[in-house]
Design an enzyme around this catalytic site. Structure first.
Site, PDB file in Angstrom:
ATOM      1  N   ASP A  54      19.506  22.443  18.934  1.00 18.27           N
ATOM      2  CA  ASP A  54      19.383  22.475  17.476  1.00 18.27           C
ATOM      3  C   ASP A  54      20.208  23.633  16.956  1.00 18.27           C
ATOM      4  OD1 ASP A  54      17.668  20.283  17.223  1.00 18.27           O
ATOM      5  OD2 ASP A  54      15.877  21.507  17.463  1.00 18.27           O
TER       6      ASP A  54
ATOM      7  N   ASP B  85      18.945  14.715  14.181  1.00 16.02           N
ATOM      8  CA  ASP B  85      17.746  14.773  13.339  1.00 16.02           C
ATOM      9  C   ASP B  85      18.061  14.342  11.913  1.00 16.02           C
ATOM     10  OD1 ASP B  85      16.362  15.889  15.526  1.00 16.02           O
ATOM     11  OD2 ASP B  85      16.785  17.936  14.862  1.00 16.02           O
TER      12      ASP B  85
END
EC number: 3.4.23.36
Length: 151
Positions: free
Chosen positions: A112, A128
Site C-alpha cells: 500500500d 483498492d
C-alpha cells in the site's frame, strides 16, 4: 469485450508497476508528501485488510478472492452487452481483486502507498481504488436499472 480486457489489464499492470516502483524507491514507513496536506506516499506492507483488520489471515483472503473472482466473472458473463457501466464496474472490481491477490501470493502481504493527509484513513493502493470505484459503478448501474424498470 476488448475494451473491458484492455481496461482491466491497464489497471492490473499499472497497479503492479507502481507497487514495484514504491518498493524500490520509497523508504518503508516514511511519508513523502505529494500534495501538501492532501496526499502522500507511504510504503507499508499490509497483511490484512483496511486498518489491518484480519491481519495475518492469508488463507481467508485467498479463499474470499477466489470466490469473488468467480462471482464477478459469472456476473460479467451473464450481464447484457448494453450494461456498460455495470460491466466497467465489474472489470474494475476484478482488476482490483487480482492486483491485491498477486501481492498476497507473491509477497504474503499487499503493498500500500497512498496516504490521505487530511483524514485518518487507511493507506491504500491502485487495486483498492479500482475495487472501490468498481463497487460504486455497479451500485449506480443497479440503481439506474431499477429506476428504468419502475418508470
Amino acid at each position: 469485450m476488448l475494451l473491458y480486457i484492455i481496461l482491466g489489464l491497464l489497471i492490473l499492470v499499472g497497479d503492479q508497476l507502481l507497487k514495484g516502483w514504491i518498493v524500490a524507491n520509497v523508504s518503508y514507513g516514511a511519508l513523502h508528501t505529494v500534495i501538501p496536506n492532501i496526499l502522500g506516499l507511504t510504503y507499508v506492507q499490509n497483511d490484512g485488510a483496511a486498518w489491518s483488520m484480519l491481519a495475518g489471515q492469508q488463507w481467508f483472503f485467498y479463499i474470499v478472492t477466489i470466490i469473488a473472482v468467480g462471482v464477478i466473472g459469472y456476473l460479467f458473463y451473464t450481464s447484457e452487452r448494453s450494461e456498460k457501466l455495470y460491466r466497467i464496474g465489474l472489470t474494475l472490481m476484478l482488476a482490483g481483486a487480482l492486483g491485491n491477490f498477486i501481492d498476497r501470493l507473491h509477497l504474503k502481504y499487499v503493498v500500500d502507498m497512498f496516504q490521505l493527509e487530511f483524514i485518518n484513513f487507511p493507506i491504500f493502493n491502485v487495486a483498492d481504488t479500482a475495487l472501490t470505484c468498481g463497487v460504486i459503478c455497479v451500485f449506480i448501474a443497479i440503481l439506474l436499472k431499477e429506476k428504468v424498470t419502475h418508470d
